[in-house]
Design an enzyme around this catalytic site. Sequence first.
Site, PDB file in Angstrom:
ATOM      1  N   GLY A  10       5.828 -41.327  19.795  1.00  0.00           N
ATOM      2  CA  GLY A  10       5.214 -40.258  19.422  1.00  0.00           C
ATOM      3  C   GLY A  10       5.346 -39.170  20.493  1.00  0.00           C
ATOM      4  O   GLY A  10       4.149 -38.266  20.511  1.00  0.00           O
ATOM      5  N   GLY A  13       4.641 -35.243  20.312  1.00  0.00           N
ATOM      6  CA  GLY A  13       3.461 -34.716  19.390  1.00  0.00           C
ATOM      7  C   GLY A  13       2.730 -34.180  20.144  1.00  0.00           C
ATOM      8  O   GLY A  13       2.656 -34.027  21.406  1.00  0.00           O
ATOM      9  N   LYS A  44      12.155 -30.937  18.326  1.00  0.00           N
ATOM     10  CA  LYS A  44      11.834 -32.277  18.888  1.00  0.00           C
ATOM     11  C   LYS A  44      12.986 -32.752  19.817  1.00  0.00           C
ATOM     12  O   LYS A  44      12.647 -33.363  20.837  1.00  0.00           O
ATOM     13  CB  LYS A  44      11.453 -33.057  17.648  1.00  0.00           C
ATOM     14  CG  LYS A  44      10.308 -32.816  17.097  1.00  0.00           C
ATOM     15  CD  LYS A  44       9.802 -34.147  16.049  1.00  0.00           C
ATOM     16  CE  LYS A  44       8.338 -33.950  15.434  1.00  0.00           C
ATOM     17  NZ  LYS A  44       8.134 -34.820  14.516  1.00  0.00           N
ATOM     18  N   LYS A 138      -8.007 -46.877  11.560  1.00  0.00           N
ATOM     19  CA  LYS A 138      -7.833 -47.050  13.033  1.00  0.00           C
ATOM     20  C   LYS A 138      -8.593 -48.231  13.089  1.00  0.00           C
ATOM     21  O   LYS A 138      -8.142 -49.350  14.076  1.00  0.00           O
ATOM     22  CB  LYS A 138      -8.479 -45.956  13.867  1.00  0.00           C
ATOM     23  CG  LYS A 138      -7.822 -44.619  13.993  1.00  0.00           C
ATOM     24  CD  LYS A 138      -8.403 -43.750  14.873  1.00  0.00           C
ATOM     25  CE  LYS A 138      -7.493 -42.541  14.856  1.00  0.00           C
ATOM     26  NZ  LYS A 138      -8.120 -41.152  15.761  1.00  0.00           N
ATOM     27  N   ARG A 142      -7.002 -51.577  15.032  1.00  0.00           N
ATOM     28  CA  ARG A 142      -7.602 -52.586  15.895  1.00  0.00           C
ATOM     29  C   ARG A 142      -7.724 -54.029  15.785  1.00  0.00           C
ATOM     30  O   ARG A 142      -7.329 -54.584  16.568  1.00  0.00           O
ATOM     31  CB  ARG A 142      -9.081 -51.958  16.353  1.00  0.00           C
ATOM     32  CG  ARG A 142      -9.098 -50.779  17.027  1.00  0.00           C
ATOM     33  CD  ARG A 142     -10.389 -50.429  17.379  1.00  0.00           C
ATOM     34  NE  ARG A 142     -10.608 -48.964  18.127  1.00  0.00           N
ATOM     35  CZ  ARG A 142     -11.742 -48.584  18.761  1.00  0.00           C
ATOM     36  NH1 ARG A 142     -13.087 -49.562  18.592  1.00  0.00           N
ATOM     37  NH2 ARG A 142     -12.109 -47.665  19.334  1.00  0.00           N
TER      38      ARG A 142
END
Length: 312
Positions: A10, A13, A44, A138, A142
Amino acid sequence: MTKVKVLVVGGTGYIGKRIVKACLAQGHETYVLRRREIGLDIDKLQMLLSFKMEGARLVEGSFSDHHSLVEAVKLVDVVISAMSGVHFRSHNLLLQLKLVEAIKEAGNVKRFLPSEFGMDPARMGHALEPGRITFDEKMTVRKAIEEAQIPHTYIIANCFAGYFVGNLSQMVTLLPPKENVLLYGDANVKGCFMDEDDVATYAVKTIDDPRTLNKTINIRPPDNILSQRDLVEMWEKLTGKQLHKNTISANDFLAPLKDDGEYAHQVGIGHFYHIFYEGCLTNFEVKDDEEASKLYQEVEYTRMNDYLKRYL
């Protein structure tokens, strides 16, 4: 200082490009995943090529090709995921879980920083819908990391200044208001606001630090713990102009959640409520060995009064 091999996923970003630059600035051998799906996105591609000119190595890989991800991960010691969390729903959750699987299979990664860089999802189990899904997903990532026993560090960066400071925390603009400012409740609830480049600097500092292994690290330097009223007063002092202040109660602020509005806007309402009415960023203690500015006192972080000067 130990130099490690780092793969940034990423890297084009909002926070990812800053992490790439921080890795290079701190002298790490930096790899950036170049996804085959880039297609005709010339911006990009040019950003990736600029990273290459600055010393980064581009590694081709695809989330639709598990083997390519595993091979990319095998090249490095550390993986940092900086995939956007703005639209973290299902699609990005799937990508993150695929990355976790690749790291697990490769078996060589000494540290993984997943895509977090916001509020601590472990403290947001009570969050309002629909924004809660961001935190729940998220936490799903985890759980996968910890079940796979992947060495990790979770970075809590609180509020990005670009989204919360220049606009004095107004939801409808990224620019400072000229006449009127909307205050949330009494506007005295404390938040924490960070220059995004500083977030990247602190995050990269943790990647080979044994003190941060398998820990949650808050980026919460004392001088950047401020209320919305503090931000408004800073701006008024810099400009020499008083803004007309309107106040909105918590109930009125949350009223649009009852409507079928745009998903991103409704998520924003929930997040703003938790920050500016509830104080979710500062209503708990952080130990010195779990706060970035205490761990890395050599970093001269940007104070928000200085950050605001760029908008003059």
